[in-house]
Design a protein around this motif. Structure first.
Motif, PDB file in Angstrom:
ATOM      1  N   LYS A 131      -7.439  -4.441 -13.367  1.00 34.65           N
ATOM      2  CA  LYS A 131      -8.268  -3.815 -12.292  1.00 34.65           C
ATOM      3  C   LYS A 131      -7.555  -4.005 -11.135  1.00 34.65           C
ATOM      4  CE  LYS A 131     -12.669  -3.334 -13.991  1.00 34.65           C
ATOM      5  NZ  LYS A 131     -13.102  -3.815 -15.508  1.00 34.65           N
ATOM      6  N   SER A 132      -6.226  -4.318 -11.053  1.00 32.49           N
ATOM      7  CA  SER A 132      -4.856  -4.550 -10.246  1.00 32.49           C
ATOM      8  C   SER A 132      -4.377  -4.346 -10.093  1.00 32.49           C
ATOM      9  CB  SER A 132      -5.201  -6.096  -8.948  1.00 32.49           C
ATOM     10  OG  SER A 132      -4.351  -6.657  -9.554  1.00 32.49           O
ATOM     11  N   GLY A 133      -3.437  -4.299  -9.037  1.00 27.02           N
ATOM     12  CA  GLY A 133      -2.093  -3.912  -9.508  1.00 27.02           C
ATOM     13  C   GLY A 133      -1.240  -2.906  -8.152  1.00 27.02           C
ATOM     14  N   LYS A 134       0.497  -3.448  -8.176  1.00 22.90           N
ATOM     15  CA  LYS A 134       0.513  -2.170  -7.244  1.00 22.90           C
ATOM     16  C   LYS A 134       2.069  -1.312  -7.977  1.00 22.90           C
ATOM     17  CE  LYS A 134      -1.380  -4.440  -3.167  1.00 22.90           C
ATOM     18  NZ  LYS A 134      -2.515  -2.835  -2.380  1.00 22.90           N
ATOM     19  N   ILE A 135       2.279   0.031  -7.836  1.00 18.58           N
ATOM     20  CA  ILE A 135       3.065   1.185  -8.089  1.00 18.58           C
ATOM     21  C   ILE A 135       3.979   1.282  -7.421  1.00 18.58           C
ATOM     22  CG2 ILE A 135       3.873   2.112  -9.592  1.00 18.58           C
ATOM     23  CD1 ILE A 135       2.183   1.922 -11.834  1.00 18.58           C
ATOM     24  N   LEU A 136       4.872   1.042  -6.427  1.00 17.93           N
ATOM     25  CA  LEU A 136       5.793   1.877  -5.734  1.00 17.93           C
ATOM     26  C   LEU A 136       7.279   2.791  -6.639  1.00 17.93           C
ATOM     27  CD1 LEU A 136       6.900   1.173  -2.380  1.00 17.93           C
ATOM     28  CD2 LEU A 136       8.650   0.767  -3.776  1.00 17.93           C
ATOM     29  N   GLU A 170      -4.786  10.694 -10.184  1.00 15.76           N
ATOM     30  CA  GLU A 170      -5.496  10.156 -11.326  1.00 15.76           C
ATOM     31  C   GLU A 170      -6.239   8.138 -11.470  1.00 15.76           C
ATOM     32  OE1 GLU A 170      -3.315  10.444 -14.889  1.00 15.76           O
ATOM     33  OE2 GLU A 170      -2.980  12.263 -15.060  1.00 15.76           O
ATOM     34  N   LEU A 171      -5.396   7.376 -10.962  1.00 18.44           N
ATOM     35  CA  LEU A 171      -5.601   6.580 -10.997  1.00 18.44           C
ATOM     36  C   LEU A 171      -6.895   5.315  -9.338  1.00 18.44           C
ATOM     37  CD1 LEU A 171      -2.868   4.426 -11.642  1.00 18.44           C
ATOM     38  CD2 LEU A 171      -4.597   4.680 -13.441  1.00 18.44           C
ATOM     39  N   ASP A 172      -7.136   6.669  -8.294  1.00 17.61           N
ATOM     40  CA  ASP A 172      -8.468   6.642  -7.568  1.00 17.61           C
ATOM     41  C   ASP A 172      -9.064   5.535  -8.361  1.00 17.61           C
ATOM     42  OD1 ASP A 172      -7.889   6.572  -4.947  1.00 17.61           O
ATOM     43  OD2 ASP A 172      -8.803   8.853  -4.823  1.00 17.61           O
ATOM     44  N   GLY A 173      -9.896   4.387  -6.790  1.00 22.91           N
ATOM     45  CA  GLY A 173     -11.009   3.834  -7.810  1.00 22.91           C
ATOM     46  C   GLY A 173     -10.636   2.482  -9.080  1.00 22.91           C
ATOM     47  N   ALA A 214      13.198  -0.079   2.780  1.00 20.06           N
ATOM     48  CA  ALA A 214      12.861  -1.665   2.377  1.00 20.06           C
ATOM     49  C   ALA A 214      11.259  -1.923   2.525  1.00 20.06           C
ATOM     50  CB  ALA A 214      13.151  -2.209   1.997  1.00 20.06           C
ATOM     51  N   ARG A 215      11.701  -2.015   4.348  1.00 20.28           N
ATOM     52  CA  ARG A 215      10.352  -2.438   4.896  1.00 20.28           C
ATOM     53  C   ARG A 215       9.090  -1.860   5.215  1.00 20.28           C
ATOM     54  NH1 ARG A 215       9.552  -7.273   7.824  1.00 20.28           N
ATOM     55  NH2 ARG A 215      11.713  -7.850   7.298  1.00 20.28           N
ATOM     56  N   ALA A 216       9.594  -0.232   5.851  1.00 22.41           N
ATOM     57  CA  ALA A 216       8.701   0.395   5.736  1.00 22.41           C
ATOM     58  C   ALA A 216       8.557   1.141   4.184  1.00 22.41           C
ATOM     59  CB  ALA A 216       9.364   2.362   5.756  1.00 22.41           C
ATOM     60  N   GLY A 217       8.192   0.572   3.231  1.00 20.53           N
ATOM     61  CA  GLY A 217       8.063   1.159   1.464  1.00 20.53           C
ATOM     62  C   GLY A 217       7.133  -0.381   1.466  1.00 20.53           C
ATOM     63  N   TYR A 218       7.640  -1.276   1.842  1.00 16.44           N
ATOM     64  CA  TYR A 218       6.298  -2.950   1.669  1.00 16.44           C
ATOM     65  C   TYR A 218       5.570  -2.558   2.270  1.00 16.44           C
ATOM     66  CZ  TYR A 218       5.246  -7.584   1.454  1.00 16.44           C
ATOM     67  OH  TYR A 218       4.558  -8.108   1.341  1.00 16.44           O
ATOM     68  N   ASN A 219       5.293  -1.934   3.286  1.00 12.95           N
ATOM     69  CA  ASN A 219       3.968  -1.794   4.259  1.00 12.95           C
ATOM     70  C   ASN A 219       3.130  -0.721   3.964  1.00 12.95           C
ATOM     71  OD1 ASN A 219       5.094  -4.295   5.980  1.00 12.95           O
ATOM     72  ND2 ASN A 219       6.008  -2.662   7.594  1.00 12.95           N
ATOM     73  N   GLY A 220       3.881  -0.025   3.612  1.00 10.65           N
ATOM     74  CA  GLY A 220       3.232   1.680   2.549  1.00 10.65           C
ATOM     75  C   GLY A 220       2.795   0.977   1.433  1.00 10.65           C
ATOM     76  N   LEU A 221       2.827   0.064   0.552  1.00 11.05           N
ATOM     77  CA  LEU A 221       2.815  -0.161  -0.595  1.00 11.05           C
ATOM     78  C   LEU A 221       1.256  -1.494  -0.387  1.00 11.05           C
ATOM     79  CD1 LEU A 221       3.437  -0.968  -3.636  1.00 11.05           C
ATOM     80  CD2 LEU A 221       4.555  -3.154  -2.925  1.00 11.05           C
ATOM     81  N   MET A 222       1.628  -2.390   0.998  1.00 10.82           N
ATOM     82  CA  MET A 222       0.350  -3.132   0.319  1.00 10.82           C
ATOM     83  C   MET A 222      -0.584  -2.253   1.277  1.00 10.82           C
ATOM     84  SD  MET A 222       1.479  -6.166   0.056  1.00 10.82           S
ATOM     85  CE  MET A 222       3.183  -6.409  -1.414  1.00 10.82           C
ATOM     86  N   LYS A 223      -0.168  -1.341   2.091  1.00 13.41           N
ATOM     87  CA  LYS A 223      -1.204  -0.636   2.401  1.00 13.41           C
ATOM     88  C   LYS A 223      -2.486   0.112   1.265  1.00 13.41           C
ATOM     89  CE  LYS A 223      -0.117  -0.725   7.260  1.00 13.41           C
ATOM     90  NZ  LYS A 223       0.996   0.054   8.433  1.00 13.41           N
ATOM     91  N   GLY A 224      -1.072   0.549   0.997  1.00 12.27           N
ATOM     92  CA  GLY A 224      -2.131   1.284  -0.691  1.00 12.27           C
ATOM     93  C   GLY A 224      -1.573   2.469  -0.277  1.00 12.27           C
ATOM     94  N   LYS A 225      -0.492   3.145   0.496  1.00  3.48           N
ATOM     95  CA  LYS A 225      -0.989   4.522   0.931  1.00  3.48           C
ATOM     96  C   LYS A 225       0.492   4.863  -0.381  1.00  3.48           C
ATOM     97  CE  LYS A 225       1.191   5.918   5.717  1.00  3.48           C
ATOM     98  NZ  LYS A 225       1.769   5.677   6.604  1.00  3.48           N
ATOM     99  N   ARG A 226      -0.675   6.598  -0.183  1.00  5.13           N
ATOM    100  CA  ARG A 226      -0.057   6.880  -1.187  1.00  5.13           C
ATOM    101  C   ARG A 226       1.590   7.336  -0.897  1.00  5.13           C
ATOM    102  NH1 ARG A 226      -4.210  10.614  -3.991  1.00  5.13           N
ATOM    103  NH2 ARG A 226      -5.149  10.013  -4.461  1.00  5.13           N
ATOM    104  N   ASN A 227       1.981   7.721   0.220  1.00 12.59           N
ATOM    105  CA  ASN A 227       3.985   8.672   0.912  1.00 12.59           C
ATOM    106  C   ASN A 227       3.819   8.084   1.509  1.00 12.59           C
ATOM    107  OD1 ASN A 227       3.991  10.451  -1.440  1.00 12.59           O
ATOM    108  ND2 ASN A 227       1.711  11.041  -0.589  1.00 12.59           N
ATOM    109  N   VAL A 228       4.989   7.672   1.552  1.00 16.48           N
ATOM    110  CA  VAL A 228       6.047   6.788   2.782  1.00 16.48           C
ATOM    111  C   VAL A 228       7.708   7.419   2.911  1.00 16.48           C
ATOM    112  CG1 VAL A 228       6.935   4.748   3.766  1.00 16.48           C
ATOM    113  CG2 VAL A 228       5.062   4.154   2.481  1.00 16.48           C
TER     114      VAL A 228
END
Ligand SMILES: NC(=O)c1ccc[n+]([C@@H]2O[C@H](COP(=O)([O-])OP(=O)(O)OC[C@H]3O[C@@H](n4cnc5c(N)ncnc54)[C@H](OP(=O)(O)O)[C@@H]3O)[C@@H](O)[C@H]2O)c1
Length: 259
Positions: A131-136, A170-173, A214-228
């Motif tokens: 129940k945890s993970g991040k994909i960029l 699909e993975l929301d929640g 990479a920094r913009a991608g990292y920040n967006g990933l860590m915030k769980g943003k959909r698109n950067v």
């Protein structure tokens, strides 16, 4: 010490290398993937010495069948759980489609699309169980219009954008997030490798550094943003491409490619 592993594909140069450096400063352990073993080993030595993180190097050509499942099996065997998957590896080729070798086109689809789907599918299952993970997933501003002289590449990035956003929905929640990074022109080896140095001349002054992207991608990933979409010029370009008639945006993309 985070005690969390990040798998970065295409970590031997450009944006992937900057992702590796950034995750290392945040004390993540790293699985660095690419084809250039010597470079990956050098990066491994640099990051281990500077940041005291664990680094595993994985050498695989993603255009080869079953590359993704071999990567997954190797990490399973070594009991390395991947908390963050960065699907960054990719390449383009700057010729008219009819003049391009078919093998180059199919290798591009294997690398930019098939391997990305396979890696996402394989690593998603354990993430969902935890129940945890991040994909960029690294797409491109190329996702938003067709690209003459790079037709397969642009189409591959449109695929990555569409697929990743549908999956994020699909993975929301579920505890697993999917972020799509859409860089515009970035100063890396990409353009020389693609034989697209004329476009580099036109857009050179707009190019961002791999570190900024990479920094913009990292920040967006860590915030769980959909698109950067990193950078103001790229944001404006994407907004225009979305409202312009397809014929016009396609012609504009060709002008850029032809320098
Ligand atoms: N640069 C740009 O303007 C730009 C803009 C938008 C999106 N992007 C995307 O950003 C991502 C990173 O590209 P970059 O600009 O950093 O280019 P780069 O410096 O050429 O790096 C590409 C990376 O992908 C790896 N790679 C390529 N083909 C591979 C294959 N068949 N198997 C395994 N690894 C492979 C390379 O590994 P080896 O060198 O070890 O083979 C390298 O580490 C790509 O997905 C690209 O499409 C780039």
């Amino acid at each position: 010490m985070q005690n969390e592993w990040v798998l970065i594909t295409g970590a031997s140069s450009g944006i992937g290398l900057e992702f590796a450096r950034l995750f290392a400063t945040k004390k993540f352990d790293l699985v660095l993937h690419g084809r250039n073993e010597a470079r990956l080993n050098e990066i491994s030595r640099e990051l281990t010495a500077k940041h005291s993180v664990r680094v595993k190097v994985l050498v695989r050509d993603l255009a080869q069948p079953a590359a993704a499942s071999k990567i997954f099996a190797e990490l399973e065997k070594e009991r390395i759980p991947v908390s963050i998957l960065v699907n960054n590896a990719g390449f383009g080729a700057g010729k008219f489609f009819a003049q391009e070798q078919l093998q180059v086109c199919t290798d591009m689809v294997e690398t930019n699309i098939t391997a990305l789907i396979e890696l996402t599918h394989l690593f998603l299952k354990p993430m969902l169980a935890r129940k945890s993970g991040k994909i960029l997933n690294v797409a491109s501003t190329a996702a938003f219009q067709p690209g003459p002289k790079m037709a397969v590449y642009y189409a591959s990035k449109a695929f990555v954008f569409s697929f990743s956003n549908a999956l994020a929905n699909e993975l929301d929640g579920s505890g697993v997030t999917v972020t799509t990074l859409c860089p515009g022109p970035t100063r890396t080896e990409f353009h020389a490798r693609a034989g697209a140095t004329r476009s580099e001349k036109t857009i050179g002054k707009w190019m961002m550094t791999a570190e900024e992207v990479a920094r913009a991608g990292y920040n967006g990933l860590m915030k769980g943003k959909r698109n950067v979409v990193p950078g103001l010029v790229n944001k404006i370009g994407v907004a225009l491409a979305k409202i312009a008639p397809t014929r016009l945006s396609t012609a504009a993309a060709r002008k850029v490619m032809e320098g």
